[in-house]
Design a protein around this motif. Sequence first.
Motif, PDB file in Angstrom:
ATOM      1  N   ILE A 153       0.824  -1.220   0.000  1.00 33.81           N
ATOM      2  CA  ILE A 153       0.000   0.000   0.000  1.00 33.81           C
ATOM      3  C   ILE A 153       0.854   1.265   0.000  1.00 33.81           C
ATOM      4  O   ILE A 153       0.325   2.367  -0.065  1.00 33.81           O
ATOM      5  CB  ILE A 153      -0.946   0.035   1.215  1.00 33.81           C
ATOM      6  CG1 ILE A 153      -0.136   0.164   2.523  1.00 33.81           C
ATOM      7  CG2 ILE A 153      -1.850  -1.180   1.247  1.00 33.81           C
ATOM      8  CD1 ILE A 153      -0.965   0.541   3.721  1.00 33.81           C
ATOM      9  N   LYS A 176      -0.846   4.542  -1.476  1.00 31.05           N
ATOM     10  CA  LYS A 176      -1.515   4.557  -2.776  1.00 31.05           C
ATOM     11  C   LYS A 176      -2.930   5.127  -2.656  1.00 31.05           C
ATOM     12  O   LYS A 176      -3.374   5.872  -3.527  1.00 31.05           O
ATOM     13  CB  LYS A 176      -1.554   3.146  -3.354  1.00 31.05           C
ATOM     14  CG  LYS A 176      -0.170   2.586  -3.672  1.00 31.05           C
ATOM     15  CD  LYS A 176      -0.231   1.157  -4.161  1.00 31.05           C
ATOM     16  CE  LYS A 176       1.174   0.622  -4.437  1.00 31.05           C
ATOM     17  NZ  LYS A 176       1.155  -0.803  -4.858  1.00 31.05           N
ATOM     18  N   ASN A 177      -3.624   4.751  -1.604  1.00 30.71           N
ATOM     19  CA  ASN A 177      -4.943   5.303  -1.329  1.00 30.71           C
ATOM     20  C   ASN A 177      -4.817   6.355  -0.247  1.00 30.71           C
ATOM     21  O   ASN A 177      -3.714   6.666   0.223  1.00 30.71           O
ATOM     22  CB  ASN A 177      -5.908   4.203  -0.890  1.00 30.71           C
ATOM     23  CG  ASN A 177      -6.121   3.159  -1.978  1.00 30.71           C
ATOM     24  OD1 ASN A 177      -6.051   3.465  -3.159  1.00 30.71           O
ATOM     25  ND2 ASN A 177      -6.390   1.935  -1.568  1.00 30.71           N
ATOM     26  N   SER A 206      -6.128   3.202   3.673  1.00 32.52           N
ATOM     27  CA  SER A 206      -4.989   2.285   3.736  1.00 32.52           C
ATOM     28  C   SER A 206      -4.871   1.564   5.068  1.00 32.52           C
ATOM     29  O   SER A 206      -4.225   0.520   5.162  1.00 32.52           O
ATOM     30  CB  SER A 206      -3.696   3.053   3.484  1.00 32.52           C
ATOM     31  OG  SER A 206      -3.389   3.901   4.585  1.00 32.52           O
ATOM     32  N   ALA A 214      -6.082  -8.119  -3.824  1.00 33.67           N
ATOM     33  CA  ALA A 214      -7.093  -7.241  -4.426  1.00 33.67           C
ATOM     34  C   ALA A 214      -7.905  -6.493  -3.368  1.00 33.67           C
ATOM     35  O   ALA A 214      -8.422  -5.407  -3.637  1.00 33.67           O
ATOM     36  CB  ALA A 214      -8.025  -8.057  -5.316  1.00 33.67           C
ATOM     37  N   LYS A 272      -6.893  -4.899  -0.913  1.00 27.83           N
ATOM     38  CA  LYS A 272      -6.236  -3.650  -0.520  1.00 27.83           C
ATOM     39  C   LYS A 272      -6.762  -2.440  -1.298  1.00 27.83           C
ATOM     40  O   LYS A 272      -6.617  -1.309  -0.858  1.00 27.83           O
ATOM     41  CB  LYS A 272      -4.722  -3.775  -0.707  1.00 27.83           C
ATOM     42  CG  LYS A 272      -4.087  -4.842   0.162  1.00 27.83           C
ATOM     43  CD  LYS A 272      -2.597  -4.927  -0.090  1.00 27.83           C
ATOM     44  CE  LYS A 272      -1.947  -5.972   0.790  1.00 27.83           C
ATOM     45  NZ  LYS A 272      -2.373  -7.332   0.480  1.00 27.83           N
ATOM     46  N   SER A 273      -7.373  -2.678  -2.450  1.00 25.60           N
ATOM     47  CA  SER A 273      -7.890  -1.564  -3.245  1.00 25.60           C
ATOM     48  C   SER A 273      -9.268  -1.097  -2.765  1.00 25.60           C
ATOM     49  O   SER A 273      -9.748  -0.050  -3.188  1.00 25.60           O
ATOM     50  CB  SER A 273      -7.978  -1.975  -4.718  1.00 25.60           C
ATOM     51  OG  SER A 273      -8.914  -3.025  -4.898  1.00 25.60           O
ATOM     52  N   LYS A 275     -12.035   0.523  -0.306  1.00 30.50           N
ATOM     53  CA  LYS A 275     -11.902   1.739   0.484  1.00 30.50           C
ATOM     54  C   LYS A 275     -12.412   1.599   1.912  1.00 30.50           C
ATOM     55  O   LYS A 275     -11.906   2.242   2.824  1.00 30.50           O
ATOM     56  CB  LYS A 275     -12.629   2.893  -0.216  1.00 30.50           C
ATOM     57  CG  LYS A 275     -11.999   3.282  -1.556  1.00 30.50           C
ATOM     58  CD  LYS A 275     -12.695   4.469  -2.172  1.00 30.50           C
ATOM     59  CE  LYS A 275     -12.017   4.884  -3.475  1.00 30.50           C
ATOM     60  NZ  LYS A 275     -12.664   6.074  -4.080  1.00 30.50           N
ATOM     61  N   LYS A 287     -13.708  -4.693   3.071  1.00 29.21           N
ATOM     62  CA  LYS A 287     -12.529  -5.551   3.230  1.00 29.21           C
ATOM     63  C   LYS A 287     -12.858  -6.771   4.078  1.00 29.21           C
ATOM     64  O   LYS A 287     -12.432  -7.887   3.772  1.00 29.21           O
ATOM     65  CB  LYS A 287     -11.389  -4.750   3.858  1.00 29.21           C
ATOM     66  CG  LYS A 287     -10.853  -3.639   2.976  1.00 29.21           C
ATOM     67  CD  LYS A 287      -9.725  -2.882   3.657  1.00 29.21           C
ATOM     68  CE  LYS A 287      -9.170  -1.782   2.759  1.00 29.21           C
ATOM     69  NZ  LYS A 287      -8.059  -1.044   3.383  1.00 29.21           N
TER      70      LYS A 287
END
Length: 467
Positions: free
Chosen positions: A106, A123-124, A129, A404, A406-407, A409, A414
């Motif tokens: 991340i 990344k987010n 994250s 996947a 981890k993408s 939000k 999750k």
Amino acid sequence: MIPEPKIIRTYMSLPKQIDPAHILTMADLDLSFALASTLVEWDDSRQPVGALSDKWDFPKSNVIRFHIRGGVKWSNGDQIFAKEVLASFERAKKKYPDELQSLFDIIVQIRCPNDETIEFETKNSIGESNILRKLTEPMYGLVDTEKGGNISLSRSSGPFIVNQLTSSELTLTKNKNWFKGSDKLADRIELRPPSPDADLVTQFAKDSWANMVSSNSLQSAQLLNEFKAQNFEIWQRSHDKVFFLSPSPNFIKDFGTRALKSIGQQIQVKKILPNIGGYTVTDQFFPNGYVLHNLIFKNELEKEVSKFGRALTVLLPATPSGILVKEDLPKEIERITGRKPNVILVKPNEVAEAKAKGNYDILAVNVAVDDPNFEGAMTFFFAGNAPLIPSGAGENNFIQKISAVKSLKKDEEKIVSMRSVISKATQEGFVAPLFHFSSLTLAKNGIDLSLVPLTKETIPFSQIRFK
């Protein structure tokens, strides 16, 4: 009058190499907590609070900047600088990329604006994250990194420092410069490997050396009542461990994962734990109450019982739970398969090495499953070259599915996705949970465990007090 030194004496399967960033066993976890401090940590109610960093801010939506606590020092009195924290993270990423991908996947960059601050660009957004939660994990504690990428144990950022290490004993002494240090901490911790097949709990009352032992709840009620009558300290969590079976590549190739599911469903747990209490039979990996426990889980019975053309080989770590089932688990597998299995009993610190050899069919092991960082926990269970739970192809490529997640939000999304991964892995026979049980620690001779919260996975040496 000089006060008596406060000493903890207990048994531990000493790792071949001490590295706070590499946690495979409970011994590794205990030593990581003892020898390294993280930027942030969990408080007793499992909320992130400051540790080496006493505050943080957000220059951008995807950047978190940690401020190193003023005056924080290494065990030898040297000041801790942000560049040393950065070097510690870079070393961990380079040395253990698979095991630590939950964090590093991340992150875009880690940098030091100055000696007192360290920034993580994700990344987010920072909220999406969950980086604060990830950074509480002990494998991200600060270690003294040498130029070649190795660590030096001569300096510690944690509550203790290595004083002496031999094949027969590890001695830790108090880090007087630890940022949370006090005279209430133990002065010394003496750790010795247990004798093979030693029943530490039943022998504890007569043990003239150890004043504390850590084991599990798989005990007879009579024995625990005897300890209570002797006023021993008893620290016990709710069911936070799972004992399970997982298949090797050889087993999957020869029999398929459904064969493991068939074995797991036919094992009678009461027969492998005769006259023992302190457990709950389960068909789920995570216990009731944990976020990844599936309240609508269905694990249909395997109608077609597999035929086994050869004896199976079972890899069994010599942990307290492993030693307890080493006689009767093979009998159950023989009853189910029609052939007496071969059992490879290995030391806990040699499990990874034994798995890498691949000369087994079934791994029978326990792990703690109550980690508040559910993303990191799932990555740990499935990641690496010899994972605890293997992945398959297509819909059963669990490590790809975890990556996947981890993408996503929101935590709720999750959790649902991770829950479906572990449920699918169980339904397809990539893991066969048998029973849940809990951590148990006993102490005597003035050791006080009353201040250790039950939210902890294990008892940190830094939280043990003396009466």
